[in-house]
Motif scaffolding. Structure first.
Motif, PDB file in Angstrom:
ATOM      1  N   THR A   1       0.810  -1.222   0.000  1.00 16.36           N
ATOM      2  CA  THR A   1       0.000   0.000   0.000  1.00 16.36           C
ATOM      3  C   THR A   1       0.841   1.269   0.000  1.00 16.36           C
ATOM      4  OG1 THR A   1      -0.143   0.139   2.430  1.00 16.36           O
ATOM      5  CG2 THR A   1      -1.798  -1.206   1.311  1.00 16.36           C
ATOM      6  N   VAL A   2       2.158   1.163  -0.135  1.00 19.64           N
ATOM      7  CA  VAL A   2       2.988   2.364  -0.076  1.00 19.64           C
ATOM      8  C   VAL A   2       2.792   3.203  -1.331  1.00 19.64           C
ATOM      9  CG1 VAL A   2       4.713   1.305   1.417  1.00 19.64           C
ATOM     10  CG2 VAL A   2       5.002   1.189  -1.067  1.00 19.64           C
ATOM     11  N   ASN A   3       3.056   4.504  -1.191  1.00 22.13           N
ATOM     12  CA  ASN A   3       2.839   5.431  -2.306  1.00 22.13           C
ATOM     13  C   ASN A   3       3.691   5.088  -3.523  1.00 22.13           C
ATOM     14  OD1 ASN A   3       0.934   6.968  -0.937  1.00 22.13           O
ATOM     15  ND2 ASN A   3       2.483   8.290  -0.014  1.00 22.13           N
ATOM     16  N   LYS A   4       4.904   4.597  -3.290  1.00 23.45           N
ATOM     17  CA  LYS A   4       5.794   4.322  -4.411  1.00 23.45           C
ATOM     18  C   LYS A   4       5.183   3.300  -5.364  1.00 23.45           C
ATOM     19  CE  LYS A   4      10.510   2.931  -5.605  1.00 23.45           C
ATOM     20  NZ  LYS A   4      10.062   1.989  -6.651  1.00 23.45           N
ATOM     21  N   LEU A   5       4.485   2.319  -4.816  1.00 17.62           N
ATOM     22  CA  LEU A   5       3.871   1.310  -5.671  1.00 17.62           C
ATOM     23  C   LEU A   5       2.829   1.947  -6.585  1.00 17.62           C
ATOM     24  CD1 LEU A   5       3.440  -1.619  -6.522  1.00 17.62           C
ATOM     25  CD2 LEU A   5       1.863  -1.874  -4.608  1.00 17.62           C
ATOM     26  N   GLY A   6       2.027   2.879  -6.051  1.00 14.82           N
ATOM     27  CA  GLY A   6       1.058   3.579  -6.881  1.00 14.82           C
ATOM     28  C   GLY A   6       1.728   4.372  -7.984  1.00 14.82           C
ATOM     29  N   ASN A   7       2.841   5.037  -7.639  1.00 12.88           N
ATOM     30  CA  ASN A   7       3.588   5.785  -8.657  1.00 12.88           C
ATOM     31  C   ASN A   7       4.114   4.859  -9.746  1.00 12.88           C
ATOM     32  OD1 ASN A   7       3.172   8.078  -7.160  1.00 12.88           O
ATOM     33  ND2 ASN A   7       5.194   8.068  -6.202  1.00 12.88           N
TER      34      ASN A   7
ATOM     35  N   TYR B   1       2.297  10.547  -6.581  1.00  6.99           N
ATOM     36  CA  TYR B   1       1.641   9.996  -5.380  1.00  6.99           C
ATOM     37  C   TYR B   1       0.252   9.431  -5.657  1.00  6.99           C
ATOM     38  CZ  TYR B   1       5.531  12.094  -2.944  1.00  6.99           C
ATOM     39  OH  TYR B   1       6.795  12.426  -2.533  1.00  6.99           O
ATOM     40  N   ALA B   2       0.129   8.681  -6.731  1.00  2.00           N
ATOM     41  CA  ALA B   2      -1.107   7.929  -6.959  1.00  2.00           C
ATOM     42  C   ALA B   2      -1.207   6.827  -5.909  1.00  2.00           C
ATOM     43  CB  ALA B   2      -1.100   7.320  -8.362  1.00  2.00           C
ATOM     44  N   LYS B   3      -2.430   6.544  -5.477  1.00  2.00           N
ATOM     45  CA  LYS B   3      -2.623   5.449  -4.533  1.00  2.00           C
ATOM     46  C   LYS B   3      -2.524   4.120  -5.280  1.00  2.00           C
ATOM     47  CE  LYS B   3      -3.225   7.836  -0.786  1.00  2.00           C
ATOM     48  NZ  LYS B   3      -2.706   9.120  -1.286  1.00  2.00           N
ATOM     49  N   PRO B   4      -1.911   3.099  -4.673  1.00  2.00           N
ATOM     50  CA  PRO B   4      -1.773   1.803  -5.355  1.00  2.00           C
ATOM     51  C   PRO B   4      -3.113   1.091  -5.476  1.00  2.00           C
ATOM     52  CG  PRO B   4      -0.939   1.669  -3.108  1.00  2.00           C
ATOM     53  CD  PRO B   4      -1.247   3.117  -3.360  1.00  2.00           C
ATOM     54  N   GLU B   5      -3.266   0.323  -6.529  1.00  2.00           N
ATOM     55  CA  GLU B   5      -4.518  -0.398  -6.746  1.00  2.00           C
ATOM     56  C   GLU B   5      -4.809  -1.380  -5.618  1.00  2.00           C
ATOM     57  OE1 GLU B   5      -5.133  -2.123 -10.557  1.00  2.00           O
ATOM     58  OE2 GLU B   5      -4.722  -0.260 -11.654  1.00  2.00           O
ATOM     59  N   GLU B   6      -3.756  -1.944  -5.022  1.00  2.00           N
ATOM     60  CA  GLU B   6      -3.961  -2.916  -3.946  1.00  2.00           C
ATOM     61  C   GLU B   6      -4.710  -2.310  -2.766  1.00  2.00           C
ATOM     62  OE1 GLU B   6      -0.766  -4.472  -6.518  1.00  2.00           O
ATOM     63  OE2 GLU B   6      -1.324  -2.510  -5.735  1.00  2.00           O
ATOM     64  N   LEU B   7      -4.467  -1.037  -2.480  1.00  2.00           N
ATOM     65  CA  LEU B   7      -5.164  -0.364  -1.380  1.00  2.00           C
ATOM     66  C   LEU B   7      -6.664  -0.341  -1.646  1.00  2.00           C
ATOM     67  CD1 LEU B   7      -5.398   1.487   1.131  1.00  2.00           C
ATOM     68  CD2 LEU B   7      -4.912   3.424  -0.397  1.00  2.00           C
ATOM     69  N   LEU B   8      -7.060   0.114  -2.825  1.00  2.00           N
ATOM     70  CA  LEU B   8      -8.489   0.187  -3.144  1.00  2.00           C
ATOM     71  C   LEU B   8      -9.100  -1.199  -3.269  1.00  2.00           C
ATOM     72  CD1 LEU B   8     -10.007   2.849  -3.368  1.00  2.00           C
ATOM     73  CD2 LEU B   8      -7.564   3.150  -3.716  1.00  2.00           C
ATOM     74  N   TYR B   9      -8.336  -2.161  -3.762  1.00  2.00           N
ATOM     75  CA  TYR B   9      -8.833  -3.531  -3.868  1.00  2.00           C
ATOM     76  C   TYR B   9      -9.255  -4.056  -2.500  1.00  2.00           C
ATOM     77  CZ  TYR B   9      -8.697  -8.618  -4.384  1.00  2.00           C
ATOM     78  OH  TYR B   9      -9.002  -9.955  -4.343  1.00  2.00           O
ATOM     79  N   GLU B  10      -8.412  -3.849  -1.486  1.00  2.00           N
ATOM     80  CA  GLU B  10      -8.723  -4.355  -0.150  1.00  2.00           C
ATOM     81  C   GLU B  10      -9.954  -3.669   0.433  1.00  2.00           C
ATOM     82  OE1 GLU B  10      -7.377  -6.870   1.468  1.00  2.00           O
ATOM     83  OE2 GLU B  10      -6.046  -7.278  -0.224  1.00  2.00           O
ATOM     84  N   ILE B  11     -10.083  -2.362   0.205  1.00  2.63           N
ATOM     85  CA  ILE B  11     -11.232  -1.624   0.747  1.00  2.63           C
ATOM     86  C   ILE B  11     -12.524  -2.023   0.035  1.00  2.63           C
ATOM     87  CG2 ILE B  11     -12.251   0.670   1.022  1.00  2.63           C
ATOM     88  CD1 ILE B  11      -9.376   1.744   1.330  1.00  2.63           C
TER      89      ILE B  11
ATOM     90  N   GLY C   1      -8.360  12.086  -8.987  1.00  2.51           N
ATOM     91  CA  GLY C   1      -6.939  12.048  -9.310  1.00  2.51           C
ATOM     92  C   GLY C   1      -6.655  11.214 -10.538  1.00  2.51           C
ATOM     93  N   SER C   2      -5.780  10.224 -10.392  1.00  5.25           N
ATOM     94  CA  SER C   2      -5.352   9.404 -11.532  1.00  5.25           C
ATOM     95  C   SER C   2      -6.321   8.283 -11.852  1.00  5.25           C
ATOM     96  CB  SER C   2      -3.961   8.810 -11.258  1.00  5.25           C
ATOM     97  OG  SER C   2      -4.027   7.912 -10.155  1.00  5.25           O
ATOM     98  N   ALA C   3      -7.446   8.219 -11.157  1.00  6.80           N
ATOM     99  CA  ALA C   3      -8.525   7.243 -11.413  1.00  6.80           C
ATOM    100  C   ALA C   3      -8.200   5.849 -10.899  1.00  6.80           C
ATOM    101  CB  ALA C   3      -8.894   7.201 -12.897  1.00  6.80           C
ATOM    102  N   THR C   4      -7.445   5.760  -9.807  1.00  2.00           N
ATOM    103  CA  THR C   4      -7.189   4.446  -9.213  1.00  2.00           C
ATOM    104  C   THR C   4      -8.492   3.788  -8.776  1.00  2.00           C
ATOM    105  OG1 THR C   4      -4.999   5.136  -8.431  1.00  2.00           O
ATOM    106  CG2 THR C   4      -5.981   3.209  -7.382  1.00  2.00           C
ATOM    107  N   THR C   5      -9.362   4.548  -8.104  1.00  2.00           N
ATOM    108  CA  THR C   5     -10.609   3.959  -7.592  1.00  2.00           C
ATOM    109  C   THR C   5     -11.481   3.417  -8.721  1.00  2.00           C
ATOM    110  OG1 THR C   5     -10.543   5.459  -5.687  1.00  2.00           O
ATOM    111  CG2 THR C   5     -12.629   4.363  -6.153  1.00  2.00           C
ATOM    112  N   PRO C   6     -11.795   4.206  -9.774  1.00  2.00           N
ATOM    113  CA  PRO C   6     -12.593   3.632 -10.869  1.00  2.00           C
ATOM    114  C   PRO C   6     -11.904   2.458 -11.564  1.00  2.00           C
ATOM    115  CG  PRO C   6     -12.617   6.031 -10.983  1.00  2.00           C
ATOM    116  CD  PRO C   6     -11.587   5.658  -9.964  1.00  2.00           C
ATOM    117  N   ALA C   7     -10.578   2.514 -11.701  1.00  2.00           N
ATOM    118  CA  ALA C   7      -9.863   1.423 -12.371  1.00  2.00           C
ATOM    119  C   ALA C   7     -10.038   0.116 -11.608  1.00  2.00           C
ATOM    120  CB  ALA C   7      -8.376   1.767 -12.494  1.00  2.00           C
ATOM    121  N   VAL C   8      -9.880   0.170 -10.286  1.00  4.15           N
ATOM    122  CA  VAL C   8     -10.035  -1.039  -9.475  1.00  4.15           C
ATOM    123  C   VAL C   8     -11.496  -1.485  -9.458  1.00  4.15           C
ATOM    124  CG1 VAL C   8      -9.794  -1.979  -7.143  1.00  4.15           C
ATOM    125  CG2 VAL C   8      -8.022  -0.483  -8.067  1.00  4.15           C
TER     126      VAL C   8
END
Length: 647
Positions: A438-444, A458-468, A485-492
């Motif tokens: 869930t670290v920021n670097k993974l999202g980047n 500083y995009a949030k990693p997909e794994e974070l949203l997947y778990e939630i 932002g970069s659309a991590t939530t809709p992508a997941v």
């Protein structure tokens, strides 16, 4: 102990009784109705109050022969029933966040935006340019209630299109299916939320927002492309405006997850308690953001941020939960009913459960199984036969493949399915993922793989949203992110077969966010794709709030010279073939434009001139000829279908 009310309440009750029940609920003052009419300068009400001697003494001042009614002070005294004019504390038994002497919970001010989120701050300045302390606070206005009229009306949606895949983008879209379609909106998120509120009230199962963090000082981890250094009260009001609308859109047992840093978390917790209710607070979830850093304040590396979780459900509801993955056996004695083993003993002793103190005998083999005195059987001697005949009790000597020396309870899969009870989620569930998930670097890194370096910070990693999303929703539920932002939530959400709504104002929505979702439709294999066996597919509808003053506002902010400002000003006054003239604030005195005052002062003035009620065209204007001529037939038809079911 009886409550002693301030004298003003007695005086008001006597005076307002002449209005019948208008200002009363039973025998008590209807303080909400009274303060609303005070703010709206209700003529009959004010005329009556001018007659009250107590009001005249304490709330009406005389200056140069003119009488000034101090409505704000009277409103405060009415609104806070624990107000005591002579008290050292002013309020009794109330704790909360306050600004300008009033609780934020009661404030009706609106913060429309922060210093502009369009990749630049003021003019052409980047964050680094802002080190020279240029004052950009004027872009961060607080709009008072009496200036808000059309601001929250539904907006016209323009440039509508449906994205299915790279080869097929439907720009002639005129329909929208709420049961199927996903939605991405470009525009100010507060106004977009108000635009969607009536259509989606009570529909959103999970809201995740990565809000602009409040920082005590400028730090490198500021992930937003604008300055996050501003007054705490403004920051809280900004979030209050949006969370109040989000609350109305939550579905039954829905939840909102607010990602926040250490600096602002505790203030935001108090604010959120006042909006959702402290009894609706689910918990605080830690998230690891990095793997340690040296050269840090106090020599302590703060490697976490936090998720504040609220719900509109109740304590007994399963707001979160994990689906339990179990292995079942299929045996000849129960050919159509898979089953699993469970413990047949109780935590109570035979002395606590004497009716369970017996030796259990396998009816098939006659083998005896004595009871453990410290753990009695879960079944009584009287009910053993019933349980056995129902298949609920099994013995290890019944099956050659089975080991063990104790009877077991047989639980059938159809029984588990009927219960549908999810297992509990522990608050450290994000910390138990594999290292760095869930670290920021993974999202980047995930964004870098899609678009190359520096596309988005500083995009949030997909794994974070997947778990939630996994523990809060099921397939076809709606997930919303209005700081997309970069659309991590809709992508997941798309990869997990959830529906989604995403809202973003910045221009990178068309260079990062939407292209990312197009790649998801095409089947890109980054992020969680391999974990969920994502093969591509899906679609979404894209729309923009139709800009009016917003376009002029952006042009003012992007202007770099006094001549560019003058050009924007002329268009604001006269309009163009494709733009309406700007709506100018009722407070504006156009004669005050003095170009000799220089670039910075006039930029501030032009921003102030624009009426914030008119940033976008309201849907109520869609049939006005001057507006109808500005939008395509396809967008016109879509708006009619979206808001009215077609026409």
């Amino acid at each position: 102990m009886a409550k002693i009310e301030p004298k003003i309440f007695d005086e008001l009750k006597i005076a307002l009784s002449s209005f019948g029940g208008k200002y009363f609920v039973g025998e008590e003052l209807n303080r909400s109705k009274l303060t609303d009419d005070l703010r709206n300068y209700d003529e009959a009400l004010l005329s009556k109050l001018f007659e009250v001697e107590f009001i005249k003494q304490h709330f009406i001042k005389e200056f140069a022969g003119n009488k000034l009614f101090q409505i704000d002070q009277l409103e405060e005294a009415v609104l806070y029933n624990d107000y005591w004019d002579t008290s050292f504390t002013k309020y009794e038994n109330r704790v909360g966040l306050a600004s300008k002497g009033k609780f934020l919970e009661d404030s009706q001010d609106v913060v429309l935006d922060f210093p502009f989120k369009d990749g630049v701050l003021t003019a052409s300045m980047t964050k680094e340019d802002n080190e020279d302390r240029y004052d950009d606070a004027f872009l961060n206005e607080t709009i008072e209630k009496d200036e808000i009229d059309r601001l929250f009306d539904k907006k016209i949606l323009s440039n509508v299109k449906r994205f299915n895949n790279e080869e097929h983008t439907d720009t002639k879209l005129i329909s929208f299916n709420m049961e199927q379609d996903n939605l991405i909106i470009k525009g100010n998120n507060l106004l977009a939320l108000h635009t969607l509120k009536d259509k989606y009230v009570g529909q959103i199962k999970m809201i995740y927002i990565d809000v602009p963090y409040f920082f005590k000082k400028k730090i490198a981890e500021d992930s937003f492309k604008y300055n996050s250094n501003f007054r705490m009260s403004t920051w809280l009001t900004f979030l209050k405006n949006r969370l109040e609308i989000a609350k109305q859109m939550l579905a039954d047992k829905g939840s909102v997850w607010i990602n926040i840093s250490e600096d602002g978390m505790h203030y935001l917790k108090l604010l959120s308690d006042s909006i959702f209710g402290s009894d609706k607070f689910v918990g605080t979830i830690p998230r690891k953001t990095r793997n340690g850093k040296s050269d840090v304040p106090f020599n302590l590396s703060q490697d976490f941020d936090w998720l504040l979780v609220y719900t509109n459900g109740f304590e007994g509801d399963e707001i979160v939960g994990r689906k339990v993955e179990r292995k079942y056996l299929t045996t000849p004695d129960f050919p159509n009913r898979p089953w699993r083993k469970a413990d047949m003993t109780s935590q109570r002793t035979i002395y606590e459960r004497p009716n369970s103190n017996f030796t259990m005998v396998n009816p098939k083999t006659g083998k005896e199984y004595p009871v453990n005195p410290k753990r009695s059987w879960a079944v009584t001697k009287d009910t053993f036969q019933e349980w056995y005949e129902n298949g609920s009790i099994g013995f290890p000597d019944d099956y050659e493949f089975m080991s063990g020396d104790k009877p077991f309870r047989r639980v059938f899969k159809d029984e588990d399915d009927a219960k549908e009870k999810a297992s509990a989620v522990y608050s450290d569930f994000l910390l138990k993922l594999y290292d760095g998930a869930t670290v920021n670097k993974l999202g980047n890194d995930q964004i870098d793989l899609l678009f190359g370096r520096n596309a988005f910070d500083y995009a949030k990693p997909e794994e974070l949203l997947y778990e939630i999303i996994k523990i809060t929703t099921k397939e076809n539920d709606i997930v919303m992110d209005f700081f997309m932002g970069s659309a991590t939530t809709p992508a997941v959400a798309m990869k997990m077969n959830r529906r989604f709504i995403g809202i973003e104002q910045m221009d990178y929505i068309n260079t990062v966010s939407v292209p990312r979702l197009q790649k998801v439709i095409e089947g890109e294999q980054g992020g969680i794709s391999k974990d969920v066996d994502w093969q591509g597919g899906g679609s979404f509808v894209y729309a923009e709030l139709f800009p009016k003053n917003m376009g002029y506002l952006q042009d003012v902010i992007h202007s770099k010279t006094i001549d560019e400002l003058k050009s924007v000003y002329e268009r604001m006054l006269l309009g163009t073939d494709t733009e309406e003239p700007a709506d100018i604030s009722f407070r504006a005195d156009l004669s005050k434009i003095d170009w000799t005052e220089g670039f910075d002062n006039n930029k501030r003035l032009l921003v102030k001139l624009l009426d914030k009620n008119g940033l976008y065209f309201n849907y109520s204007e869609i049939d006005d000829k001057n507006v109808r001529d500005l939008i395509s037939d396809e967008d016109y038809a879509f708006n009619k279908a979206f808001y009215e079911g077609g026409e």
